[in-house]
Design a protein around this motif. Structure first.
Motif, short mmCIF file in Angstrom:
data_model
loop_
_atom_site.label_atom_id
_atom_site.label_comp_id
_atom_site.label_asym_id
_atom_site.label_seq_id
_atom_site.Cartn_x
_atom_site.Cartn_y
_atom_site.Cartn_z
N UNK A 26 20.09 47.21 -6.36
CA UNK A 26 19.16 46.32 -7.03
C UNK A 26 18.86 48.00 -7.86
N UNK A 27 17.89 46.41 -9.38
CA UNK A 27 17.76 47.94 -10.71
C UNK A 27 16.86 48.87 -9.67
N UNK A 28 16.49 49.78 -10.97
CA UNK A 28 15.61 50.53 -10.23
C UNK A 28 13.99 50.44 -10.45
N UNK B 296 10.76 50.72 -3.71
CA UNK B 296 10.56 50.66 -2.06
C UNK B 296 9.99 52.12 -1.94
N UNK B 297 10.69 52.89 -2.55
CA UNK B 297 10.67 53.97 -2.38
C UNK B 297 9.16 54.68 -2.25
N UNK B 298 8.18 54.11 -3.47
CA UNK B 298 7.06 53.89 -3.16
C UNK B 298 6.23 53.89 -1.96
N UNK C 95 29.34 57.26 -5.53
CA UNK C 95 28.50 57.94 -7.02
C UNK C 95 26.97 57.16 -7.32
N UNK C 96 27.69 56.42 -7.47
CA UNK C 96 26.40 54.62 -8.52
C UNK C 96 25.40 54.81 -7.17
N UNK C 97 25.38 54.87 -5.57
CA UNK C 97 24.53 55.03 -4.89
C UNK C 97 23.97 56.54 -5.27
N UNK D 150 19.44 56.95 -6.70
CA UNK D 150 18.29 57.77 -5.98
C UNK D 150 18.21 57.34 -4.42
N UNK D 151 18.78 56.78 -3.75
CA UNK D 151 18.63 56.58 -2.71
C UNK D 151 19.03 57.93 -1.41
#
Length: 347
Positions: free
Chosen positions: A135-137, A143-145, A161-163, A167-168
């Motif tokens: 999904x987008x940033x 979700x991380x917050x 590398x995209x993952x 920042x996952x």
């Protein structure tokens, strides 16, 4: 502290989400037994997903994973869809049924589903995983917050590398052996078809995120092998289909225990995206047809209609019986018993 330690997961065993097969009862049983249970909500809406999450939380206080599909928004093509239905007409007619007059987009991508996104931020499951892309940033940050650990599937180093860049927290290395849908970001791009061992080692050596190996792993020996390659855990899907807590029907279970398990193959025909399934009447037809398959999940609308018509006539060979190459190693037992056995075998 390791990725699993942060989740209080004591065994390096993750039950794959398997939308349509995994259930809250299955996920809770795996989590209670020390693994990480999962549900797939890509085939339901926000209300259905919320109900599943609520059920898991009523069954266990351990961590669990909620998986969403992040496929590109499909492009309807009336001519291609009409040609696909025309090609399938003899199959429908064999069961005294008519094909649909048109095809729908039956599953929304998480990228387009604001209600699903808002529900996940509100309910904040311990883990959220992404399949088919990212999904987008803004959605990742929200979700991380909310406190969710985030993981995503990669089938090659470019996707991994995209993952990592997004920042996952971990990467699922999905080898070509895996059952169900390939997690490739672009289904039209060339697929290097990397095996689980090669891909796991490639990602361990070339990324800094924890790697979870998936594809063809059915027992403790397989888990131990990928841990030796540097994975922090193994994700198993097909191994859990025969558990009584899964929602697999009797025909699916019988096929998994029979000759079909020896002959899995990749097909786009069932859903519109490459996916590994048990050989059955649908996959046999798909290997012969020349018609162009509509986009995912538009093609799935036709496949589900055909399966319903065939089942009504007593034929069960047109279902989406997803399974990996390790299918012949399947063992039927309660999920908690299977997790305990897998842990003993890999210790």
């Amino acid at each position: 502290m390791t990725f699993l330690d942060q989740l209080n997961v004591t065994h390096p065993i993750i039950q794959a989400p398997m939308a349509g097969v995994s259930t809250p009862a299955l996920a809770a049983a795996v989590s209670d037994a020390g693994g990480l249970g999962s549900i797939g909500v890509g085939a339901t809406d926000a209300a259905g997903a919320r109900a599943m999450i609520d059920t898991i939380r009523a069954l266990t206080d351990r961590a669990f994973n909620v998986n969403v599909f992040v496929h590109a928004t499909p492009t309807p093509d009336a001519a291609r869809e009409a040609a696909w239905l025309h090609a399938m007409r003899p199959l429908f007619n064999a069961y005294e049924a008519e094909p649909p007059t048109g095809l729908r987009i039956i599953y929304r991508s998480f990228a387009d589903d604001d209600a699903m996104f808002e529900m996940l931020v509100e309910t904040a499951p311990p883990v959220v995983s992404f399949h088919f892309g990212l999904p987008d940033a803004a959605r990742i940050k929200a979700l991380k917050d909310a406190g969710c650990a985030l993981i995503a599937t990669a089938t090659n180093l470019r996707e991994a590398k995209a993952i990592a860049a997004a920042g996952l927290d971990a990467i699922i290395a999905q080898g070509i052996e895996a059952g169900g849908h390939r997690g490739m970001f672009d289904p039209d791009a060339a697929d290097d078809m990397l095996g689980t061992f090669a891909l796991t080692r490639l990602l361990v050596k070339n990324t800094s995120l924890p790697v979870i190996a998936a594809g063809g792993i059915m027992d403790g020996a397989g888990i131990r092998a990928v841990l030796d390659l540097g994975a922090v855990a193994a994700q198993l899907g097909t191994a859990f289909i025969a558990c009584p807590e899964s929602s697999a029907d009797e025909a699916y279970r019988a096929a998994l225990a029979g000759e079909a398990a020896q002959h899995t193959l990749l097909t786009k025909a069932i859903s519109g995206r490459p996916a590994r399934a048990l050989a059955n009447r649908f996959t046999a037809w798909a290997s012969q047809t020349k018609a162009a398959v509509p986009d995912y999940p538009i093609a799935y609308d036709a496949g589900k209609a055909l399966n319903a018509a065939a089942k009504a006539a007593g034929e069960h060979g047109f279902g989406a019986q997803w399974a990996g190459q390790g299918a012949p190693l399947s063992r039927a037992m309660p999920a908690a018993d299977l997790v305990a056995l897998l842990h003993r075998e890999c210790s």
